[in-house]
Design an enzyme around this catalytic site. Structure first.
Site, mmCIF file in Angstrom:
data_model
loop_
_atom_site.group_PDB
_atom_site.id
_atom_site.type_symbol
_atom_site.label_atom_id
_atom_site.label_comp_id
_atom_site.label_asym_id
_atom_site.label_seq_id
_atom_site.Cartn_x
_atom_site.Cartn_y
_atom_site.Cartn_z
ATOM 1 N N ASN A 8 0.863 -1.184 0.000
ATOM 2 C CA ASN A 8 0.000 0.000 0.000
ATOM 3 C C ASN A 8 0.897 1.231 0.000
ATOM 4 O O ASN A 8 1.486 1.557 1.025
ATOM 5 C CB ASN A 8 -0.905 -0.038 1.243
ATOM 6 C CG ASN A 8 -1.746 1.224 1.374
ATOM 7 O OD1 ASN A 8 -1.824 2.024 0.443
ATOM 8 N ND2 ASN A 8 -2.374 1.406 2.531
ATOM 9 N N LYS A 10 0.029 4.249 -0.299
ATOM 10 C CA LYS A 10 -0.650 5.435 0.255
ATOM 11 C C LYS A 10 -0.480 6.613 -0.724
ATOM 12 O O LYS A 10 -0.507 6.384 -1.933
ATOM 13 C CB LYS A 10 -0.148 5.733 1.666
ATOM 14 C CG LYS A 10 -0.225 4.465 2.535
ATOM 15 C CD LYS A 10 0.022 4.687 3.984
ATOM 16 C CE LYS A 10 -0.069 3.340 4.700
ATOM 17 N NZ LYS A 10 0.080 3.446 6.150
ATOM 18 N N HIS A 93 -9.361 1.028 5.315
ATOM 19 C CA HIS A 93 -8.049 1.278 5.915
ATOM 20 C C HIS A 93 -8.229 2.278 7.065
ATOM 21 O O HIS A 93 -9.050 3.202 6.973
ATOM 22 C CB HIS A 93 -7.084 1.842 4.869
ATOM 23 C CG HIS A 93 -5.681 1.859 5.363
ATOM 24 N ND1 HIS A 93 -5.219 2.842 6.210
ATOM 25 C CD2 HIS A 93 -4.654 1.005 5.180
ATOM 26 C CE1 HIS A 93 -3.952 2.588 6.516
ATOM 27 N NE2 HIS A 93 -3.591 1.473 5.903
ATOM 28 N N GLU A 95 -6.622 4.772 7.963
ATOM 29 C CA GLU A 95 -6.474 6.188 7.596
ATOM 30 C C GLU A 95 -7.757 6.718 6.958
ATOM 31 O O GLU A 95 -8.126 7.875 7.148
ATOM 32 C CB GLU A 95 -5.268 6.350 6.653
ATOM 33 C CG GLU A 95 -3.961 6.223 7.423
ATOM 34 C CD GLU A 95 -2.821 5.589 6.649
ATOM 35 O OE1 GLU A 95 -2.854 5.579 5.405
ATOM 36 O OE2 GLU A 95 -1.881 5.087 7.308
ATOM 37 N N GLU A 165 -4.806 -4.748 10.926
ATOM 38 C CA GLU A 165 -3.805 -3.682 11.013
ATOM 39 C C GLU A 165 -4.042 -2.880 12.293
ATOM 40 O O GLU A 165 -4.845 -1.925 12.284
ATOM 41 C CB GLU A 165 -3.926 -2.742 9.810
ATOM 42 C CG GLU A 165 -3.593 -3.387 8.493
ATOM 43 C CD GLU A 165 -3.091 -2.360 7.478
ATOM 44 O OE1 GLU A 165 -1.912 -2.429 7.124
ATOM 45 O OE2 GLU A 165 -3.855 -1.477 7.080
ATOM 46 N N GLY A 171 2.922 2.663 10.703
ATOM 47 C CA GLY A 171 3.880 3.758 10.525
ATOM 48 C C GLY A 171 4.605 4.178 11.791
ATOM 49 O O GLY A 171 5.188 5.254 11.845
ATOM 50 N N SER A 211 3.944 -1.679 10.255
ATOM 51 C CA SER A 211 5.403 -1.673 10.430
ATOM 52 C C SER A 211 6.067 -2.996 10.037
ATOM 53 O O SER A 211 7.045 -3.415 10.671
ATOM 54 C CB SER A 211 5.771 -1.284 11.869
ATOM 55 O OG SER A 211 5.324 0.029 12.147
HETATM 56 P P1 13P Z 1 3.336 0.731 7.555
HETATM 57 O O1 13P Z 1 3.853 -0.571 6.983
HETATM 58 O O2 13P Z 1 4.014 1.935 7.015
HETATM 59 O O3 13P Z 1 3.251 0.673 9.029
HETATM 60 O O4 13P Z 1 1.813 0.871 7.037
HETATM 61 C C1 13P Z 1 0.961 -0.189 7.170
HETATM 62 C C2 13P Z 1 -0.288 0.082 6.413
HETATM 63 O O5 13P Z 1 -1.041 0.977 6.765
HETATM 64 C C3 13P Z 1 -0.564 -0.723 5.223
HETATM 65 O O6 13P Z 1 -1.865 -0.549 4.783
#
Ligand code: 13P
Length: 250
Positions: A8, A10, A93, A95, A165, A171, A211
């Protein structure tokens, strides 16, 4: 089942040039991969650059609207996503939930509409740090699962992918321990079994995200027996991403 590794990206990277560098870096590294499968979800502006460009790497969208078409400025329909050549679409997701106010009801509409049109929805779920602190992880997951899959019939359920997640791990560099990931894996499998029966529950992939790096991926795909991982930051580095895929290639 071969591991499934979803990237992903983003809202990264900034330029098409950079995006191509990452994508083709991953695609060329994929030549040495035997079994693991990968899906890349670039930002929408760059999606069409990669259609048909790598045989072994599938494409997904990071978001969608559930309506077929119409006056929804800035949105991308599932028909459009399918038509340009994507097979997968992320839904829910954290976010999207947190920054864009997506509710379980909206996410459920996306999941249903994706299945209806023949795309594979990746339903993302996870507890926040506060919810974890208050030992609400399983309650949160149960609610997100039930609401997210509301109305998904037995015959369509095996097309869904789940992604656990934990929000506090996204992150942050804080990874979920293998034993917590395994507990969640077992919990979700059990909830799916109650809803759809053992056979279908066993055919639904459950991924871990938050992560993920090459040095911790085995704790999820091996120790916690998850079906794969959903990778954010580390998927923007082709070498590191390929190392993740390689580690899960068994
Ligand atoms: P990170 O791997 O940067 O923590 O992000 C995970 C994520 O949100 C994947 O959708």
């Amino acid at each position: 089942m071969a591991s499934l590794i979803i990237a992903n990206w983003k809202m990264n990277p900034k330029t098409a040039k950079e995006a191509k560098k990452i994508f083709f870096g991953i695609a060329s590294g994929f030549r040495k991969i035997k079994k693991a499968q990968a899906v890349i979800c670039p930002p929408p502006a760059f999606l069409s650059l990669f259609i048909g460009k790598a045989k072994k790497v599938k494409l997904g969208a990071q978001n969608c609207h559930w309506e077929e078409k119409g006056a929804f400025t800035g949105e991308m329909s599932l028909a459009q996503i399918k038509d340009i050549g994507c097979r997968y679409v992320l839904a829910g997701h954290s976010e999207r939930r947190k920054l864009f106010g997506e509710t379980d009801e909206m996410i459920n509409k996306k999941v249903l509409a994706a299945l209806q049109i023949g795309l594979i929805p990746v339903l993302c779920m996870g507890e926040t740090a506060e919810e974890k602190e208050e030992e609400m992880t399983f309650r949160v997951l149960k609610e997100q699962l039930e609401k997210g899959l509301n109305g998904v019939a037995k015959k369509a359920a095996d097309k869904v992918i789940l992604a656990y997640e934990p929000v506090w791990a996204i992150g942050t560099g804080k990874v979920c321990g293998a034993s917590q990931a395994e507990e969640v894996n077992i919990f979700l499998k059990k909830a799916l079994t109650e809803k759809y029966g053992r056979k279908i529950a066993d055919s639904i992939s459950i991924l871990y995200g938050g992560s993920v790096k090459s040095d911790n991926v085995l704790s999820f795909v091996k120790d916690a027996k998850m079906s794969g991982v959903l990778v954010g930051g580390a998927s923007l580095d082709p070498k590191e991403f390929i190392k993740i895929v390689q580690a899960a290639d068994f």
